[in-house]
Write a protein that holds these residues in place. Structure first.
Motif, PDB file in Angstrom:
ATOM      1  N   GLN A   1       7.986  10.665   9.734  1.00  0.00           N
ATOM      2  CA  GLN A   1       7.816   9.922   8.477  1.00  0.00           C
ATOM      3  C   GLN A   1       6.475   9.202   8.486  1.00  0.00           C
ATOM      4  OE1 GLN A   1       9.977  10.122   6.134  1.00  0.00           O
ATOM      5  NE2 GLN A   1      11.895  10.699   7.130  1.00  0.00           N
ATOM      6  N   PRO A   2       5.864   9.049   7.313  1.00  0.00           N
ATOM      7  CA  PRO A   2       4.628   8.248   7.269  1.00  0.00           C
ATOM      8  C   PRO A   2       4.958   6.755   7.377  1.00  0.00           C
ATOM      9  CG  PRO A   2       5.229   8.949   5.061  1.00  0.00           C
ATOM     10  CD  PRO A   2       6.233   9.566   5.997  1.00  0.00           C
ATOM     11  N   LEU A   3       4.083   6.008   8.024  1.00  0.00           N
ATOM     12  CA  LEU A   3       4.255   4.553   8.093  1.00  0.00           C
ATOM     13  C   LEU A   3       4.084   3.973   6.687  1.00  0.00           C
ATOM     14  CD1 LEU A   3       2.021   4.096  11.221  1.00  0.00           C
ATOM     15  CD2 LEU A   3       4.442   3.478  11.124  1.00  0.00           C
TER      16      LEU A   3
ATOM     17  N   LEU B   1       0.808  -1.224   0.000  1.00  0.00           N
ATOM     18  CA  LEU B   1       0.000   0.000   0.000  1.00  0.00           C
ATOM     19  C   LEU B   1       0.837   1.267   0.000  1.00  0.00           C
ATOM     20  CD1 LEU B   1      -2.862  -0.700   2.570  1.00  0.00           C
ATOM     21  CD2 LEU B   1      -3.073  -0.445   0.106  1.00  0.00           C
ATOM     22  N   GLY B   2       2.058   1.171   0.486  1.00  0.00           N
ATOM     23  CA  GLY B   2       2.875   2.377   0.587  1.00  0.00           C
ATOM     24  C   GLY B   2       2.344   3.298   1.678  1.00  0.00           C
ATOM     25  N   ASP B   3       2.299   4.611   1.387  1.00  0.00           N
ATOM     26  CA  ASP B   3       1.877   5.547   2.439  1.00  0.00           C
ATOM     27  C   ASP B   3       0.521   6.168   2.135  1.00  0.00           C
ATOM     28  OD1 ASP B   3       2.457   7.193   0.330  1.00  0.00           O
ATOM     29  OD2 ASP B   3       4.126   8.231   1.294  1.00  0.00           O
ATOM     30  N   LYS B   4      -0.233   5.527   1.240  1.00  0.00           N
ATOM     31  CA  LYS B   4      -1.529   6.076   0.829  1.00  0.00           C
ATOM     32  C   LYS B   4      -2.435   6.404   2.029  1.00  0.00           C
ATOM     33  CE  LYS B   4      -5.713   4.706  -1.573  1.00  0.00           C
ATOM     34  NZ  LYS B   4      -6.327   4.450  -2.844  1.00  0.00           N
ATOM     35  N   TYR B   5      -2.598   5.423   2.921  1.00  0.00           N
ATOM     36  CA  TYR B   5      -3.498   5.647   4.062  1.00  0.00           C
ATOM     37  C   TYR B   5      -2.800   6.378   5.200  1.00  0.00           C
ATOM     38  CZ  TYR B   5      -6.724   2.762   1.537  1.00  0.00           C
ATOM     39  OH  TYR B   5      -7.551   2.301   0.565  1.00  0.00           O
ATOM     40  N   SER B   6      -1.519   6.088   5.388  1.00  0.00           N
ATOM     41  CA  SER B   6      -0.838   6.733   6.510  1.00  0.00           C
ATOM     42  C   SER B   6      -0.699   8.239   6.265  1.00  0.00           C
ATOM     43  CB  SER B   6       0.521   6.079   6.769  1.00  0.00           C
ATOM     44  OG  SER B   6       1.223   5.879   5.578  1.00  0.00           O
ATOM     45  N   ARG B   7      -0.540   8.649   5.021  1.00  0.00           N
ATOM     46  CA  ARG B   7      -0.486  10.089   4.731  1.00  0.00           C
ATOM     47  C   ARG B   7      -1.854  10.725   4.942  1.00  0.00           C
ATOM     48  NH1 ARG B   7       4.007  12.514   2.851  1.00  0.00           N
ATOM     49  NH2 ARG B   7       5.535  11.100   1.917  1.00  0.00           N
ATOM     50  N   ALA B   8      -2.897  10.056   4.383  1.00  0.00           N
ATOM     51  CA  ALA B   8      -4.239  10.614   4.503  1.00  0.00           C
ATOM     52  C   ALA B   8      -4.655  10.720   5.969  1.00  0.00           C
ATOM     53  CB  ALA B   8      -5.234   9.745   3.726  1.00  0.00           C
ATOM     54  N   LEU B   9      -4.286   9.734   6.771  1.00  0.00           N
ATOM     55  CA  LEU B   9      -4.722   9.708   8.175  1.00  0.00           C
ATOM     56  C   LEU B   9      -3.621  10.202   9.124  1.00  0.00           C
ATOM     57  CD1 LEU B   9      -6.571   6.268   8.059  1.00  0.00           C
ATOM     58  CD2 LEU B   9      -7.646   8.491   8.210  1.00  0.00           C
TER      59      LEU B   9
END
Ligand SMILES: [Zn+2]
Length: 574
Positions: A433-435, A413-421
């Protein structure tokens, strides 16, 4: 378990609404019953198979270092609004309101919830990696629920999520899950392939699907006969011989009459050329307006690839009116020359020279067209569907076509959700850093259903031993209390159970024919038949469900023979 006591309502006839074999057989074998469209109850036999699947999953997930959690099915809208999926997910999301008018959904997946869980707890790179999974009920408002457990509105899933500090860690987690999944499906005794897949709406950069092979499968797969390459047809690529001769001279373009010839076959036969000399122009309707997709006469457009190339969710082949509006010609004579729309051409035909194409005029085609000179292309991309027999992109051996049922999926998934959330941590340098995430799903009921699609015959289910609700069924032909037949059956039952086997004793006062039919229908891997004739020689019959070959075994040695059978079958699976 005694057959007379288990809640196992079998059906003689195929239920009318069951379209696929697994649905028919699970209904007939008394494993499931429908409550409403796409919503099923599991009966004891069904639960036993589900639990076996879940146990294998738990053992392999735990072995790979993942930890089990249980996340709520009821999820607040705010979280989904934060990730942007509340609007994007569309009608498949079951939405509801509580008494205070707060909006919720019933989770079809748990990226938001799990990311929310870890963002409050993980502060430092020292706490990473973390890999959490659950086995839980999911909800999806399918437009047309069908195929029993294959496409339900409420279904059991194992879903797992990994959190890493960087790309290298995420790749390592992905690889571990990939290997765990391979072990899970092997231990289930299933023939499967892992294939490169399209990520669909979950997003992410890379993913593999695990496909149980079955002729009835919904998905088309291409896999190499020699190496490990396999891909869903939606993203399969192949090694194609170089198209076109670099030495060929460019000829001057001509426009020729092709009266009434519209299809590739009609045009190429009329002009006496192979289909590999023609380029077809297909007009698609897309959110960016009409787009022309160009492939060779013998190639087919793969719409999933086109969607990916255009980064568009919805595309469709243009209606006749739009084709006429864009090209100024009736359908069948479309060509890219002179069009002002975006033109995307299949990359493998870049070397074509002196080709034929519609002239955007009724009954006319261009001959001896060439790319740079005559047809300026906006973009070259992989947009065609790979066919069986083409060369493997890695080793060039021919690709074979299979049908499969998707039962598992692993995504980076990369950082798609960690950046958004805003799920971040502090790295070793103290930087935020984003997870980096991965997510991993297995359809639990779906795998059980897929096992049936792969393993059945005209008489019923043929369970792989690992998923069978019982390992052995003992069928006495006489159940009169005190009879040698029934007493022997009972004592074998006690003996097998004491040895830890999962045994069903058919103690029903039914004709042997009916009992044999039911045993075949529910698919228990090994049947032990106890009858007065055999007992005269002190033997019972062992009959594996898969082979139906009968082996006579002395009563005192039957346990040993059954255990040998089980060891052999489980050995095939690991
Ligand atoms: Zn290969």
């Amino acid at each position: 378990m005694l057959f007379s006591q288990i809640y196992l309502p079998t059906l003689r006839e195929k239920p009318a609404e069951a379209e696929v074999i697994s649905h028919q057989l699970m209904m007939r074998a008394g494993m499931i019953r429908k409550l409403s469209s796409g919503v099923y109850s599991f009966l004891p036999l069904g639960v036993r198979s589900l639990r076996k699947m879940e146990t294998i999953i738990r053992e392999e997930m735990d072995r790979a270092g993942a930890q089990e959690v249980i996340l709520p099915a009821l999820q607040p809208a705010e979280l989904w609004q934060e990730s942007g999926r509340w609007d994007k997910y569309g009608k498949e999301l079951f939405r509801l309101k509580d008494r205070h008018d707060h909006e919720y959904c019933l989770g079809p997946t748990h990226e938001e919830v799990i990311t929310d869980l870890v963002r409050h707890e993980i502060r430092s790179y020292r706490q990473l990696p973390v890999n959490l999974y659950q086995i839980q009920t999911k909800f999806r408002d399918e437009i047309r629920p069908r195929f029993g457990l294959m496409r339900g509105r409420e279904f059991g899933m194992k879903d797992g999520y990994s959190f890493d500090r960087d790309e290298a860690g995420a790749e390592d987690s992905y690889r571990q899950m990939f290997e765990a999944y391979s072990r899970i499906f092997a231990r289930c005794g299933l023939k499967f392939k892992s294939v490169e897949a399209d990520s669909g709406t979950i997003g992410g950069s890379f993913s593999h699907e695990f496909m149980v092979l079955a002729d009835t499968g919904e998905d088309a797969i291409l896999a190499c006969s020699l190496c490990a390459y396999g891909a869903n047809v939606e993203r399969a690529v192949s090694h194609l011989p170089v198209v076109g001769n670099p030495e060929e001279e460019l000829r001057p373009v001509r426009k020729v009459d092709t009266p009434g010839r519209k299809t590739v076959e009609e045009v190429t036969r009329f002009l006496d050329i192979p289909a590999t000399r023609l380029v077809k122009t297909l007009i698609y309707q897309t959110p960016q307006g009409p787009v022309g997709i160009l492939v060779r006469g013998d190639q087919e457009v793969n719409e999933t690839k086109v969607r990916r190339v255009l980064d568009a969710d919805e595309i469709s082949l243009a209606e006749e009116a739009l084709v006429e509006q864009v090209t100024g010609a009736p359908v069948g004579f479309a060509g890219a020359v002179g069009l002002t729309i975006l033109l995307v051409a299949e990359e493998t035909i870049r070397g074509m020279k002196n080709f034929v194409m519609g002239a955007n005029e009724q009954d006319r085609h261009f001959v001896d067209l060439n790319w740079e000179r005559d047809v300026p292309i906006s973009r070259w991309a992989d947009v065609r569907e790979v066919q069986a027999g083409e060369g493997c992109p890695r080793c060039r051996s021919p690709l074979s076509a299979y049908r499969g049922i998707e039962v598992g999926h692993v995504f980076k998934l990369g950082d798609k959700y960690s950046r958004a959330l805003k799920a971040t941590f502090l790295d070793a340098q103290g930087q935020e850093q984003p997870l980096i995430m991965g997510c991993y799903g297995i359809g639990v009921g779906r795998t059980v259903a897929a096992a049936i699609e792969q393993n059945h015959d005209g008489d019923g289910i043929i369970w792989p031993l690992a998923l069978a609700p019982f390992q052995v069924i003992i069928t006495p032909t006489d159940v009169t209390a005190g009879s040698a037949t029934f007493e022997t059956a009972r004592s074998l039952y006690d003996q097998y159970r004491a040895a830890g086997l999962e045994v069903l004793l058919d103690d029903r006062d039914e004709r042997p024919g009916i009992k044999f039919k039911d045993a075949d229908l529910i698919g228990i891997p090994l049947r032990i038949t106890v009858g007065p004739k055999g007992l005269q020689e002190n033997v019972v019959e062992l009959r594996p469900r898969a082979t139906k070959t009968v082996q006579r075994v002395p009563v005192p040695q039957s346990l040993e023979a059954v255990q040998a059978f089980i060891t052999r079958e489980l050995g095939k699976m690991s």
